[in-house]
Design an enzyme around this catalytic site. Structure first.
Site, PDB file in Angstrom:
ATOM      1  N   ALA A 187      -3.791   7.678  -4.846  1.00 27.29           N
ATOM      2  CA  ALA A 187      -2.425   7.170  -5.017  1.00 27.29           C
ATOM      3  C   ALA A 187      -2.560   5.678  -5.315  1.00 27.29           C
ATOM      4  CB  ALA A 187      -1.623   7.409  -3.751  1.00 27.29           C
ATOM      5  N   GLY A 204       0.838  -1.212   0.000  1.00 28.35           N
ATOM      6  CA  GLY A 204       0.000   0.000   0.000  1.00 28.35           C
ATOM      7  C   GLY A 204       0.858   1.241   0.000  1.00 28.35           C
ATOM      8  N   ASN A 205       0.275   2.373   0.333  1.00 22.49           N
ATOM      9  CA  ASN A 205       1.061   3.610   0.460  1.00 22.49           C
ATOM     10  C   ASN A 205       0.417   4.487   1.533  1.00 22.49           C
ATOM     11  OD1 ASN A 205      -0.882   5.495  -0.859  1.00 22.49           O
ATOM     12  ND2 ASN A 205      -0.532   4.109  -2.582  1.00 22.49           N
ATOM     13  N   TYR A 206       1.005   5.659   1.754  1.00 24.38           N
ATOM     14  CA  TYR A 206       0.622   6.478   2.909  1.00 24.38           C
ATOM     15  C   TYR A 206      -0.552   7.427   2.655  1.00 24.38           C
ATOM     16  CZ  TYR A 206       5.134   4.952   4.703  1.00 24.38           C
ATOM     17  OH  TYR A 206       6.181   4.189   5.139  1.00 24.38           O
TER      18      TYR A 206
END
Ligand code: PMT
Length: 401
Positions: free
Chosen positions: A279, A211-213
């Site tokens: 994102a 995943g990402n932030y």
């Protein structure tokens, strides 16, 4: 002075902070701009500024108690809530903000807020530590998720003589925000807008993912702002902890890039424009294990990743005369990379934000963007709250024809 607010009904809520003295100037500005103003003040507000001053400036008795002292007549918060075209609470103390976020209806100002059908704007004012406290920040985020517009406090010397963020914004700036609100209010009425927000999670096994932030804050702010302008919004959101209560926003929750693609392609058919702030993970594991991968069974682990579909490029291929806005999140060669993305994905406009900037990017409440249009124009904005950035982005998008 120009009658920019002629015929508008404004409820001016005043709570108990030293900045209440500025409310008299704000009230005067509203009246001079042609608005009809009803002041509602909390019991503590009256310790800072007298109802007599406010009644003289507004030409109306000030409402504070549930019952009028002399006649015992009941003040109807419901009628006031229906009467108002806009409610502005300035100053809003930490206590008032907390009560608004939690529905604690123990004074006329809060009951009026809870009954208001109109847009509500809040101009917080408090000491810097109170402003920075997690509970205040959580309450502000809650109010934003209810569609309340926050006029962020400014930095400077505070009543405590400490210097920092917490000063109520100046009356002239609040007036400008109110004027902008009325001029933008219906600007996107009849339009259908798709917004993507948040990260995507690509499963490795039942307990792990790539995943990402991304928090979704940027995309949710865009969705709220478009809805505030009258648009019907479809918000396709990756896994985030944000809430949406706005009846003009239809939220579709997804997890992976493929799910986001499917929801976005489907919604885009009916939409006039799309703003892609999500994102999206560029890669996903080729396969996802049905059972938890065990440490004991391996000496190390190699996960083969395959490319995810590019949602922006897919919509770019089928956009016709719809407007397509993308984001570019960069760490280096920012401008060149953003230009390439705009061209390759067939975007009309790209919003560049850089991870080099401490006030921009993932999970911040602020962002600092440069808006680049396919027609060749470009504008760099200063760092602002994500809601204010959303406003700039929609102003730019609306200027594309
Ligand atoms: O959510 P927040 O915490 O508020 O943070 C906001 C943000 C930093 C996520 C946001 O401002 C932002 O920059 N979003 C885009 C992040 C990104 O993935 O950028 P990119 O440069 O990798 O992608 C370019 C564009 O293509 C984006 O519009 C993206 O949504 C889109 N894309 C990317 C990959 C992919 N497979 N499909 C896509 O549609």
């Amino acid at each position: 002075m120009e009658q920019t607010l002629k015929g508008k009904h404004i409820v001016l809520g005043i709570s108990g902070g030293i900045a209440a003295y500025k409310s008299a100037f704000l009230l005067r500005l509203f009246i001079k701009a042609g608005a009809e103003v009803q002041v509602v003040i909390t019991p503590n507000g009256k310790e800072f500024i007298t109802p007599a001053t406010l009644a003289a400036l507004s030409g109306k008795p000030v409402v504070s108690e549930f019952f009028a002292a002399n006649t015992g007549e009941w003040h109807s918060h419901v009628d006031l809530g229906l009467w108002s075209d806009l409610m502005v609470i300035a100053p809003a103390t930490a206590s008032t903000i907390g009560k608004m976020a939690n529905g604690i209806a123990d004074n006329m100002l809060i009951t009026t807020y809870l009954s208001a059908k109109s847009r509500v704007m809040v101009a917080p004012a408090m000491d810097l530590d109170m402003w920075a406290h997690p509970s205040t920040q959580r309450n502000i985020a809650t109010l934003e998720s209810y569609g309340v517009e926050i006029i962020m406090p400014a930095s400077g010397e505070l009543a405590s003589h400490l210097v920092g963020k917490g000063r109520m914004e100046e009356p002239e700036i609040i007036l400008k925000r109110v004027e902008e609100h009325f001029s933008r209010r219906e600007s996107m009425k009849g339009k259908k807008i798709l917004v993507t927000a948040g990260p995507t999670y690509e499963n490795i096994d039942p307990v792990r993912f790539i995943g990402n932030y991304s928090s979704g804050k940027m995309g949710f702010s865009i969705a709220e702002e478009a809805a505030a302008r009258g648009a019907e919004v479809t918000l396709v959101a990756g896994p985030v902890s944000l809430e949406t209560k706005n009846p003009r926003i239809t939220r579709i929750d997804v997890r992976s890039a493929r799910q986001m693609l499917e929801a976005a392609v489907d919604a885009f058919k009916e939409c006039d424009a799309a703003i892609l702030s999500a994102a999206v993970a560029d890669y996903a594991p080729e396969s996802c294990s049905d059972t938890k991968l065990k440490r004991e069974n391996t000496n190390g682990l190699t996960i083969k990743l395959v490319k995810n579909p590019d949602i922006a490029a897919t919509l770019g291929e089928r956009k016709g005369n719809k407007i397509l806005v993308g984001f570019a999140l960069e760490t280096d060669h920012e401008h060149d990379n953003a230009m390439k993305k705009m061209k390759n994905k067939n975007l009309d406009m790209i919003v560049l934000n850089s991870l080099q900037n401490p006030l921009a990017g993932f999970n911040k409440d602020t962002n600092q963007v440069t808006v680049i249009k396919a027609c060749g124009t470009e504008k760099a904005y200063s760092a602002k709250s994500k809601r204010d950035v959303a406003r700039d982005i929609l102003d730019e998008m609306e200027s594309i024809n």
